[in-house]
Enzyme design. Structure first.
Site, mmCIF file in Angstrom:
data_model
loop_
_atom_site.group_PDB
_atom_site.id
_atom_site.type_symbol
_atom_site.label_atom_id
_atom_site.label_comp_id
_atom_site.label_asym_id
_atom_site.label_seq_id
_atom_site.Cartn_x
_atom_site.Cartn_y
_atom_site.Cartn_z
ATOM 1 N N ASP A 314 0.835 -1.202 0.000
ATOM 2 C CA ASP A 314 0.000 0.000 0.000
ATOM 3 C C ASP A 314 0.870 1.252 0.000
ATOM 4 O O ASP A 314 0.609 2.213 0.719
ATOM 5 C CB ASP A 314 -0.928 -0.034 1.224
ATOM 6 C CG ASP A 314 -2.088 0.944 1.099
ATOM 7 O OD1 ASP A 314 -2.322 1.475 -0.008
ATOM 8 O OD2 ASP A 314 -2.756 1.203 2.114
ATOM 9 N N ASN A 319 0.621 7.396 2.569
ATOM 10 C CA ASN A 319 1.212 6.533 3.595
ATOM 11 C C ASN A 319 2.691 6.816 3.845
ATOM 12 O O ASN A 319 3.394 6.003 4.431
ATOM 13 C CB ASN A 319 1.002 5.059 3.242
ATOM 14 C CG ASN A 319 -0.455 4.656 3.418
ATOM 15 O OD1 ASN A 319 -1.160 5.217 4.253
ATOM 16 N ND2 ASN A 319 -0.903 3.698 2.619
HETATM 17 P P1 ADP Z 1 -4.346 3.856 8.167
HETATM 18 O O1 ADP Z 1 -3.445 2.732 8.552
HETATM 19 O O2 ADP Z 1 -5.727 3.571 8.609
HETATM 20 O O3 ADP Z 1 -4.212 4.246 6.736
HETATM 21 P P2 ADP Z 1 -2.556 5.916 8.884
HETATM 22 O O4 ADP Z 1 -1.467 5.261 9.640
HETATM 23 O O5 ADP Z 1 -2.266 6.177 7.436
HETATM 24 O O6 ADP Z 1 -3.885 5.107 9.033
HETATM 25 O O7 ADP Z 1 -2.902 7.266 9.622
HETATM 26 C C1 ADP Z 1 -3.920 8.164 9.153
HETATM 27 C C2 ADP Z 1 -3.415 9.617 9.193
HETATM 28 O O8 ADP Z 1 -3.026 9.988 10.528
HETATM 29 C C3 ADP Z 1 -2.177 9.840 8.349
HETATM 30 O O9 ADP Z 1 -2.496 10.116 7.025
HETATM 31 C C4 ADP Z 1 -1.525 11.040 9.045
HETATM 32 O O10 ADP Z 1 -2.111 12.242 8.630
HETATM 33 C C5 ADP Z 1 -1.855 10.787 10.503
HETATM 34 N N1 ADP Z 1 -0.744 10.067 11.156
HETATM 35 C C6 ADP Z 1 -0.585 8.728 11.241
HETATM 36 N N2 ADP Z 1 0.543 8.386 11.882
HETATM 37 C C7 ADP Z 1 1.158 9.542 12.210
HETATM 38 C C8 ADP Z 1 2.393 9.879 12.868
HETATM 39 N N3 ADP Z 1 3.221 8.920 13.314
HETATM 40 N N4 ADP Z 1 2.695 11.179 13.027
HETATM 41 C C9 ADP Z 1 1.868 12.145 12.556
HETATM 42 N N5 ADP Z 1 0.703 11.907 11.927
HETATM 43 C C10 ADP Z 1 0.330 10.624 11.744
HETATM 44 MG MG MG Z 2 -2.956 5.222 5.597
#
Ligand code: ADP
Ligand code: MG
Length: 448
Positions: A314, A319
């Site tokens: 993905d 991401n």
């Molecule tokens: P999913 O696994 O459901 O796709 P994500 O890990 O992509 O979820 O997280 C969703 C959103 O949250 C990201 O697009 C980002 O904007 C925010 N985010 C996630 N992890 C972090 C992090 N470690 N630091 C800052 N923002 C984060």
């Molecule tokens: Mg994501």
């Protein structure tokens, strides 16, 4: 208190968890509390002492027998594990009632415990598997470190059960590794909820919201699992994949909170995800140098995954997260290697996924390379949605007929040439991340 020093020497970068409080005896020492995370800087001539650093960045000497290295949490292939199914569902699956036919489910009455269901004499027996002091047991006589070991034991010998286990009912719809909660505990990955300050919401994920927070003075991102019943395994699989990875361009797992609500705690990436970063700043702010840096950072992480034969599945600018210092890091390992879009009920990110992965579910480092080509296009178009003006349902058809996106305006020819190679229809004709990384590093050197 254990007085033995560790058997093998820890190298710089090893993460250790404090097992006891240590006040320190001199200014040279680094005091810590039980549960603190420390990083080894170097060994000393005395194998009982290491130089280490805490999360505040403070350095000092620590006694080796007060700490324990973190362990990687592995996924076990447990085809007989059916997760959260009910007692009647288990009995429905255990047919025909042949002696020794078995499965394991999560206990519905006792969260955190499991139930072994086995056929005997035309009936189904349900044995509660207790979780005690990091160990599993049915009879409080034989103890096991994980479900796999327990099953192996009772396959050899009934040892007090109504029958020896003979044949598993395997879970339908693909069995893949299952994570056991106790491995996070024994591996040193569990964080106490009290040590976590949860702040404002900063994002939305598929399994729940993401918050900004503080853990022991360090800014962190906290991903909360919304629906424990539905997402727990996928959520913990993401965490378990992360325990085995250590690279400067991969978002680092700090720990997990287990209990009523499950949280995944990672390093805080202050500038958010790359796609929003690109869109909000645009051409006026983001330089050629920034673009090549984002591309190289991401490729370095992917080369590391490629070297470990781990497939991301993905990869996309949404991401990739951007640290306060501008460094880009790959995140979102929820689907890495072990997961499956169809299993989690998620939609395929069609515009990012290689044709063979869409058609035959063939996910490899080469299909990640395809996605990397799309990611490059996103970087150089400042976060545009790929294949603008082509409806989602027509993308695959166009691509299979040979249509490829044009170079974004101002994109260096060398970068576009990488994109085109990443989009070769035959996976084996696409380059490796290793070779692309070398080319990006060259391009970086000539970018001003
Ligand atoms: P999913 O696994 O459901 O796709 P994500 O890990 O992509 O979820 O997280 C969703 C959103 O949250 C990201 O697009 C980002 O904007 C925010 N985010 C996630 N992890 C972090 C992090 N470690 N630091 C800052 N923002 C984060
Ligand atoms: Mg994501």
């Amino acid at each position: 208190m254990p007085m033995e020093p560790p058997n093998d020497q820890w190298h710089a970068g090893t993460e250790v968890i404090a097992q006891y409080n240590f006040q320190g005896r001199s200014a040279e020492d680094l005091p810590f509390s039980k549960g603190d995370l420390l990083v080894i800087r170097r060994a000393t001539s005395d194998r009982m002492w290491y130089r280490a650093c805490n999360t505040d960045g403070r350095e000092g000497m620590i006694p080796a027998n007060y700490v324990q290295p973190r362990k990687v949490v592995t996924l076990h292939a447990m085809p007989w594990f059916h997760g959260k199914i009910t007692r009647p569902q288990a009995e429905e699956l255990l047919k025909p009632r042949e002696d020794g036919l078995f499965l394991i489910r999560e206990s519905s009455n006792y969260p955190g415990d499991y139930t072994l269901c086995v056929c005997h004499g035309g009936k189904v027996e349900h044995y509660r598997i207790l979780y005690r002091d990091n160990q599993l047991t049915i009879d409080e006589e034989s103890f096991f470190r994980n479900l796999d070991e327990l099953v192996q034991h009772y396959l050899e010998d009934a040892d007090g059960l109504c029958t020896r286990l003979t044949r598993p009912v395997t879970k339908k719809g693909g069995t893949f590794g299952t994570v056991s909660l106790q491995e996070f505990k024994s591996g040193g990955w569990v964080i106490n909820r009290q040590d976590l300050d949860i702040g404002e919401a900063i994002g939305k994920g598929d399994f729940g919201d993401v918050y900004k927070g503080v853990y022991k003075g360090q800014p962190v991102a906290i991903k909360q699992l919304k629906d424990k019943d539905r997402g727990e395994q996928s959520f913990l699989q993401e965490a378990s994949v992360m325990t085995s990875l250590r690279h400067d361009n991969l978002v680092r797992l700090i720990g997990v909170v287990l209990g009523e609500t499950i949280y995944l705690v990672t390093e805080f990436m202050g500038k958010g995800n790359l796609v929003e970063y690109l869109r909000s700043r645009g051409r006026s702010v983001i330089t050629k140098k920034d673009q090549i840096n984002f591309a190289t950072d991401t490729c370095a992480a992917m080369e590391y995954l490629e070297s470990k034969s781990l497939v991301h599945r993905d990869l996309a600018a949404r991401n990739v997260l951007v640290h306060d210092d501008g460094k880009a890091k790959v995140s979102d390992f929820g689907l890495a290697k072990f997961g499956d879009f169809s299993q989690t009920g998620m939609k395929f990110p069609i515009k990012w996924t290689a044709p063979e992965a869409l058609r035959e579910n063939k996910f490899t480092s080469k299909s990640d390379m395809w996605s990397f080509g799309i990611l490059l296009w996103e970087i150089y178009s400042f976060g545009r949605v790929p294949y603008p003006r082509i409806p989602l349902t027509d993308v695959v058809m166009h691509v299979e007929r040979g249509y490829r996106m044009e170079a974004p305006e101002g994109c260096p020819p060398e970068i576009y040439s990488i994109m085109k190679q990443a989009w070769e229809l035959k996976p084996e004709e696409r380059p490796t991340f290793k070779s692309v990384l070398a080319r990006l590093n060259n391009q970086r050197a000539v970018t001003v």
